[in-house]
Scaffold this motif. Structure first.
Motif, short mmCIF file in Angstrom:
data_model
loop_
_atom_site.label_atom_id
_atom_site.label_comp_id
_atom_site.label_asym_id
_atom_site.label_seq_id
_atom_site.Cartn_x
_atom_site.Cartn_y
_atom_site.Cartn_z
N LEU A 36 0.98 -1.26 -0.14
CA LEU A 36 -0.12 -0.10 0.04
C LEU A 36 0.93 1.36 0.08
CD1 LEU A 36 -2.83 -1.00 2.43
CD2 LEU A 36 -2.89 -0.64 -0.25
N HIS A 37 1.91 1.27 0.77
CA HIS A 37 2.96 2.42 0.61
C HIS A 37 3.48 2.66 -0.63
CE1 HIS A 37 5.81 5.28 2.25
NE2 HIS A 37 6.68 4.56 2.04
N ALA A 38 3.99 1.53 -1.20
CA ALA A 38 4.52 1.79 -2.58
C ALA A 38 3.66 2.17 -3.71
CB ALA A 38 5.09 0.39 -3.20
N ARG A 39 2.35 1.69 -3.52
CA ARG A 39 1.18 2.20 -4.25
C ARG A 39 1.19 3.58 -4.00
NH1 ARG A 39 -4.97 0.09 -3.74
NH2 ARG A 39 -5.96 1.49 -5.18
N ALA A 40 0.88 4.07 -3.08
CA ALA A 40 0.58 5.37 -2.57
C ALA A 40 1.84 6.23 -3.26
CB ALA A 40 0.57 5.89 -1.27
N GLU A 41 3.13 5.79 -3.17
CA GLU A 41 4.21 6.64 -3.75
C GLU A 41 4.18 6.71 -5.19
OE1 GLU A 41 7.98 4.85 -2.62
OE2 GLU A 41 7.79 5.89 -0.54
N LEU A 42 3.94 5.59 -5.98
CA LEU A 42 3.83 5.63 -7.13
C LEU A 42 2.56 6.42 -7.77
CD1 LEU A 42 4.29 1.72 -7.89
CD2 LEU A 42 5.87 3.63 -8.60
N ALA A 43 1.35 6.54 -6.77
CA ALA A 43 0.43 7.19 -7.47
C ALA A 43 0.82 8.65 -7.34
CB ALA A 43 -0.86 7.04 -6.52
N ASP A 44 1.65 9.01 -6.39
CA ASP A 44 2.01 10.53 -6.21
C ASP A 44 2.97 10.75 -7.35
OD1 ASP A 44 0.81 10.84 -3.88
OD2 ASP A 44 2.73 10.64 -2.61
#
Length: 75
Positions: A36-44
């Motif tokens: 979830l953390h990696a997903r949020a970083e990629l979304a940013d």
């Protein structure tokens, strides 16, 4: 899935069900958090970059009207 093993009723089945619950709670939880953390970083990173300057694009300078040919037609 653990519930399925619980309903089977055998002693090994209950042990497998408990192991599945343990893995889901203690092993997959941290993995899920990392994903979830990696997903949020990629979304940013894929978010549009905010524009600076005026809200509308600058006005273009007017173009010259088409020139006419020798026969009077415009190009």
């Amino acid at each position: 899935m653990a519930d399925v093993y619980d309903r089977l009723g055998g002693p090994a089945d209950r042990r497998i069900a408990n192991r599945m619950r343990y893995l889901a709670a203690h092993r997959l939880g941290p993995v899920e958090a990392e994903l979830l953390h990696a997903r949020a970083e990629l979304a940013d990173r894929s978010a549009p970059v905010p524009r600076t300057g005026p809200a509308s694009p600058p006005a273009r300078s007017p173009t010259a009207p088409p020139s006419s040919t020798a026969s009077g037609r415009t190009r």
